[in-house]
Design a protein around this motif. Sequence first.
Motif, PDB file in Angstrom:
ATOM      1  N   LEU A  48       0.851  -1.187   0.000  1.00  0.00           N
ATOM      2  CA  LEU A  48       0.000   0.000   0.000  1.00  0.00           C
ATOM      3  C   LEU A  48       0.885   1.234   0.000  1.00  0.00           C
ATOM      4  N   ASP A  49       0.696   2.063  -1.006  1.00  0.00           N
ATOM      5  CA  ASP A  49       1.495   3.266  -1.180  1.00  0.00           C
ATOM      6  C   ASP A  49       0.618   4.487  -0.927  1.00  0.00           C
ATOM      7  N   ALA A  50       0.842   5.159   0.194  1.00  0.00           N
ATOM      8  CA  ALA A  50       0.143   6.416   0.462  1.00  0.00           C
ATOM      9  C   ALA A  50       0.895   7.508  -0.285  1.00  0.00           C
ATOM     10  N   GLY A  51       0.332   7.965  -1.383  1.00  0.00           N
ATOM     11  CA  GLY A  51       1.029   8.888  -2.263  1.00  0.00           C
ATOM     12  C   GLY A  51       1.507  10.153  -1.567  1.00  0.00           C
ATOM     13  N   HIS A  52       2.655  10.659  -2.035  1.00  0.00           N
ATOM     14  CA  HIS A  52       3.268  11.883  -1.522  1.00  0.00           C
ATOM     15  C   HIS A  52       3.717  11.678  -0.072  1.00  0.00           C
ATOM     16  N   GLY A  53       3.801  12.749   0.708  1.00  0.00           N
ATOM     17  CA  GLY A  53       4.277  12.647   2.080  1.00  0.00           C
ATOM     18  C   GLY A  53       5.567  13.417   2.276  1.00  0.00           C
ATOM     19  N   GLY A  54       5.918  13.635   3.535  1.00  0.00           N
ATOM     20  CA  GLY A  54       7.118  14.406   3.833  1.00  0.00           C
ATOM     21  C   GLY A  54       7.000  15.823   3.314  1.00  0.00           C
ATOM     22  N   GLU A  55       7.989  16.259   2.560  1.00  0.00           N
ATOM     23  CA  GLU A  55       7.980  17.616   2.015  1.00  0.00           C
ATOM     24  C   GLU A  55       7.122  17.732   0.753  1.00  0.00           C
ATOM     25  N   ASP A  56       6.584  16.605   0.297  1.00  0.00           N
ATOM     26  CA  ASP A  56       5.732  16.593  -0.891  1.00  0.00           C
ATOM     27  C   ASP A  56       4.291  16.373  -0.455  1.00  0.00           C
ATOM     28  N   GLY A  64      -7.630  24.124   1.820  1.00  0.00           N
ATOM     29  CA  GLY A  64      -6.380  23.843   2.505  1.00  0.00           C
ATOM     30  C   GLY A  64      -6.121  22.377   2.801  1.00  0.00           C
ATOM     31  N   THR A  65      -7.052  21.500   2.502  1.00  0.00           N
ATOM     32  CA  THR A  65      -6.843  20.070   2.720  1.00  0.00           C
ATOM     33  C   THR A  65      -5.671  19.579   1.871  1.00  0.00           C
ATOM     34  N   VAL A  66      -4.738  18.876   2.507  1.00  0.00           N
ATOM     35  CA  VAL A  66      -3.524  18.412   1.827  1.00  0.00           C
ATOM     36  C   VAL A  66      -3.690  16.953   1.409  1.00  0.00           C
ATOM     37  N   GLU A  67      -3.410  16.681   0.150  1.00  0.00           N
ATOM     38  CA  GLU A  67      -3.600  15.334  -0.386  1.00  0.00           C
ATOM     39  C   GLU A  67      -2.848  14.271   0.402  1.00  0.00           C
ATOM     40  N   ALA A  68      -1.577  14.536   0.739  1.00  0.00           N
ATOM     41  CA  ALA A  68      -0.756  13.528   1.409  1.00  0.00           C
ATOM     42  C   ALA A  68      -1.405  13.026   2.690  1.00  0.00           C
ATOM     43  N   ASP A  69      -2.080  13.917   3.419  1.00  0.00           N
ATOM     44  CA  ASP A  69      -2.714  13.526   4.682  1.00  0.00           C
ATOM     45  C   ASP A  69      -3.900  12.594   4.437  1.00  0.00           C
ATOM     46  N   VAL A  70      -4.720  12.917   3.442  1.00  0.00           N
ATOM     47  CA  VAL A  70      -5.873  12.079   3.117  1.00  0.00           C
ATOM     48  C   VAL A  70      -5.405  10.718   2.604  1.00  0.00           C
ATOM     49  N   PRO A  96       3.388  10.726   8.415  1.00  0.00           N
ATOM     50  CA  PRO A  96       3.553  11.898   7.548  1.00  0.00           C
ATOM     51  C   PRO A  96       5.003  12.176   7.179  1.00  0.00           C
ATOM     52  N   ASP A  97       5.935  11.624   7.960  1.00  0.00           N
ATOM     53  CA  ASP A  97       7.359  11.921   7.754  1.00  0.00           C
ATOM     54  C   ASP A  97       8.009  10.910   6.823  1.00  0.00           C
ATOM     55  N   ILE A  98       9.051  11.361   6.140  1.00  0.00           N
ATOM     56  CA  ILE A  98       9.832  10.508   5.250  1.00  0.00           C
ATOM     57  C   ILE A  98      11.309  10.712   5.551  1.00  0.00           C
ATOM     58  N   ALA A  99      12.058   9.615   5.632  1.00  0.00           N
ATOM     59  CA  ALA A  99      13.501   9.692   5.857  1.00  0.00           C
ATOM     60  C   ALA A  99      14.202   9.847   4.512  1.00  0.00           C
ATOM     61  N   TYR A 100      14.753  11.014   4.284  1.00  0.00           N
ATOM     62  CA  TYR A 100      15.449  11.287   3.033  1.00  0.00           C
ATOM     63  C   TYR A 100      16.948  11.019   3.187  1.00  0.00           C
ATOM     64  N   PRO A 101      17.611  10.618   2.110  1.00  0.00           N
ATOM     65  CA  PRO A 101      19.065  10.459   2.181  1.00  0.00           C
ATOM     66  C   PRO A 101      19.750  11.802   2.415  1.00  0.00           C
ATOM     67  N   ASP A 102      20.907  11.760   3.071  1.00  0.00           N
ATOM     68  CA  ASP A 102      21.613  12.989   3.422  1.00  0.00           C
ATOM     69  C   ASP A 102      22.028  13.812   2.212  1.00  0.00           C
TER      70      ASP A 102
END
Length: 244
Positions: A48-56, A64-70, A96-102
Amino acid sequence: MTKLLYQRILVVLLALIVVFGGWFAADWQLRRAEAAANWTDPKQVLILDAGHGGEDGGAVAPNGTVEADVNLQIALRARAIAELTGVEVVMTRDSPDIAYPDNATTIAERKKADQHQRADLIRKTDNAVLISIHQNCYPDRKPSGAQVLYAASDGSDALGTQMHDNLVAYLDPQNRRVAAPISDKIYLMREVKCPAVLVECGFLSNESECAKLKDGGYQTKLAAVIIASYLQYRQSLPQTGMVT
């Protein structure tokens, strides 16, 4: 299992939602164990892929509803329902958070790295099926309705068509959209080779539909139809089935 029996499962799931509302996922661990005891495991993994997230954040509704949250809320509900039936589930993100590479320092680089990480996870998962959860948005606020888009990989069209037809039949009979092939510009759906669909659950740009998409009860109904459709698809494969 017959098509009629799957329809009955779907009706029961929706009835539970109506009767119990937000309680639906309560005590699901026990029910999951009971369901798993009766399932012939085909060694298939649902991603299951919850589209977007993190800074996207994805699309943003006029209110103002944000797609990533829904997306995340629907995906989490889908996971609970899937595991209730004994399905093995992997999430591409569960917060809601994503671990991005450094070495990803810009938003564009982080979004690209995130997509690559998700694709790698899916490719490394044996016998995977991908369902990516998204919301639509359009400058014109009139369009509404869910639509399922399917990848070019084997099995995707069957899963996508079944899921779209169920979403229309059970949640939006007035919807005249049809399941369709997804654009090859969508990286994740282009790169993976397993059966894969992208579910546009509705339009955040439509005020009344946005209100439904934010509602927990409706999110659970969407999740129930999505998972029931997956089960129906899985049952169509030779190696799957319920022990009777």
